[in-house]
Write a protein that holds these residues in place. Structure first.
Motif, PDB file in Angstrom:
ATOM      1  N   PHE A 222       0.834  -1.281   0.020  1.00 19.73           N
ATOM      2  CA  PHE A 222      -0.059  -0.107   0.112  1.00 19.73           C
ATOM      3  C   PHE A 222       0.737   1.255  -0.072  1.00 19.73           C
ATOM      4  N   GLU A 223       0.174   2.401   0.014  1.00 23.01           N
ATOM      5  CA  GLU A 223       1.012   3.569   0.054  1.00 23.01           C
ATOM      6  C   GLU A 223       0.566   4.640   0.917  1.00 23.01           C
ATOM      7  N   GLN A 224       1.654   5.097   1.705  1.00 24.23           N
ATOM      8  CA  GLN A 224       1.492   6.088   2.817  1.00 24.23           C
ATOM      9  C   GLN A 224       1.904   7.269   2.399  1.00 24.23           C
ATOM     10  N   MET A 225       1.241   8.365   3.118  1.00 22.66           N
ATOM     11  CA  MET A 225       1.198   9.721   3.071  1.00 22.66           C
ATOM     12  C   MET A 225       1.824  10.246   4.483  1.00 22.66           C
ATOM     13  N   GLU A 226       2.987  10.346   4.809  1.00 22.72           N
ATOM     14  CA  GLU A 226       3.496  10.592   6.004  1.00 22.72           C
ATOM     15  C   GLU A 226       4.261  11.786   6.224  1.00 22.72           C
TER      16      GLU A 226
END
Ligand code: ATP
Length: 473
Positions: A222-226
């Protein structure tokens, strides 16, 4: 012991059944199961032509709010593979695990806290080896007896280099945050940022989830935005509180219904031992209230640990006070897939128009895969089609525009409504005479006659107005 209790203030989900979204996503090309011709691979999903646009738009909107519009946050794109010591130091090798139970009869495995009757257990209860027995939990599929919980590490391992030996084991990162911690000095020195400042990252993460599911809610890839915000220790608590409404407001700005969002503060026994405070932004999914994003006050844990293990000095020097110290970190940790999924669910509505069902994705124009569709009223007239192509090409120079002539106009409108296209432009026989076209609005279905040379300006102005509504994120 915590028991599930009905929440009198609960609100209904935007759609009653997840299946509505899953089938729309498949049919219209948002999301497909990965490797489907081979039967699929569990918990990996592929984004189709519309899905990739939606997810890119979500990531762009996040980047805009977190980097572009701020003077104090800069971007980073660190590698997925990192030095293995990173994950030992961070504690992931030792304790990035979930409680797993196994059924003695069908050998199915479950995450303990997702079993019916165990969803509301506290963190202490989840660590209790006798908890299955105490609660009389059984396999939800065949009613068989369940094992005592054991910890299951969620990190994927792979080998670096040609020899498959232990020394060459590397991990696929389970979060993007560590890339920001180990680059703290590089970024701070090269960008000459003073505290408080942040490092934002968007990228793939991998977790070998025990019970993935609910479509793209919980995946293994999955892809994170941190974003990691480095602050003076004394300012961390107040800065943490500032980020809460800002992150909540980002979801509402881009269209999520406010009553389907809430904050949930982590109980003391749920907090990581180093964490000072953690609050989740939760959304009312069709399968319940679930985390969308976590906001964490991580104290000085990350940089202290990396300083100690690497031997590199990761202190910050404050020129004003001439002090050296390890900054505290306030983190905002969200997911690009989960956010895109939320926008998709919350935008879905069914209406009745002149006795017929109309499905509309009321996506914010910034998030909509196509901003404008150019449609011919009569595809048999080459001059009409030619004008459509010219107009689409001109629009496509600045925004996502699509041409479609595969059905009659009523059906073409419905198809664009269903994928969330905010505006349709129709070229008809009169257009050839008067040089004007019809611009139709997705939500109001209002139609305006507009000179063809003004269409692009109109669409771009409407987009800019939609972006400006709700102010800075
Ligand atoms: P959970 O309790 O649901 O497993 P978490 O608390 O471990 O999540 P974080 O480690 O805080 O999640 O990750 C930050 C964000 O990354 C989450 O809020 C979510 O949006 C996203 N995320 C985490 N795990 C997954 C996953 N398996 N699939 C999709 N998105 C995920």
């Amino acid at each position: 012991m915590a028991h599930p209790s009905p929440d009198p203030d609960d609100v209904g989900p935007a759609v009653a059944s997840l299946e509505t979204i899953v089938s729309l996503a498949k049919r219209r090309g948002f999301v497909y199961p990965s490797s489907e011709i081979y039967g699929g691979i569990n918990a990996v999903w592929d984004y189709g032509p519309l899905g990739v646009e939606l997810k890119n738009n979500v990531k762009r909107a996040w980047w805009r709010a977190m980097v572009q519009e701020r003077n104090d946050v800069v971007g980073l794109d660190a590698g997925i593979l990192m030095h293995p010591q990173v994950w030992i130091t961070s504690g992931h090798v030792g304790s990035f695990s979930d409680p797993l139970v196994e059924c003695a009869t069908d050998h199915r495995r479950f995450r303990l806290d997702e079993l019916p009757g165990a969803e509301h257990l506290s963190a202490t209860e989840l660590r209790d080896p006798a908890i299955v027995e105490k609660l009389g939990l059984v396999c939800p599929v065949d009613g068989g007896p369940l094992s005592a919980p054991r910890r299951f590490n969620l990190m994927f391992k792979t080998f670096m280099g040609p020899v498959e030996e232990d020394a060459a084991i590397v991990y696929l990162r389970p979060e993007t945050a560590q890339g920001s911690y180990v680059n703290f000095k590089n970024v701070q020195q090269s960008s000459r940022k003073k505290l408080p400042f942040g490092i934002a990252q968007i990228g793939k993460s991998f977790r070998n989830e025990i019970s993935p599911g609910n479509f793209v809610f919980r995946m293994r890839e999955f892809e994170q935005m941190e974003m990691q915000y480095f602050v003076k220790p004394a300012e961390a608590a107040a800065i943490f509180e500032d980020w809460l409404p800002r992150r909540f407001g980002w979801y509402t700005k881009y269209g999520v219904t406010e009553s389907r969002l809430r904050f949930r503060e982590h109980a003391p026994d749920e907090l990581a031992h180093y964490a000072k405070k953690a609050v989740d932004v939760e959304y009312r999914f069709p399968f319940g209230w679930k985390e969308l994003e976590g906001i964490h006050n991580r104290g000085d844990f990350d940089l202290s640990r990396h300083q100690e293990a690497s031997g590199e000095n990761l202190e910050y020097f404050d020129p004003a006070t001439e002090e050296h110290f390890i900054p505290f970190i306030v983190e905002t940790a969200g997911g690009a897939d989960r956010a895109a999924f939320t926008f998709l669910i919350d935008a879905y509505r069914e209406e009745e128009v002149r006795g017929e069902k109309r499905v509309v994705l009321g996506l914010h124009p910034e998030l909509a895969p196509y901003k404008v569709a150019v449609l011919p009223l009569l595809k048999k007239r080459p001059e009409i089609v030619e004008l459509c192509h010219k107009l689409r090409a001109d629009l496509a120079f600045d925004t996502m525009a699509v041409y479609d002539d595969t059905a009659a106009i009523g059906k073409l409108y419905r198809r664009q409504d269903e994928i969330g296209t905010p505006w349709c432009v129709t070229v008809d026989v009169d257009s050839l005479e008067d040089g004007a076209v019809t611009v139709r609005d997705r939500d109001s279905m209002a139609q305006d006659r507009v000179p063809v040379e003004n269409v692009k300006r109109l669409i771009l102005d409407r987009l800019a107005a939609a972006r400006a509504a709700g102010g800075e994120s």
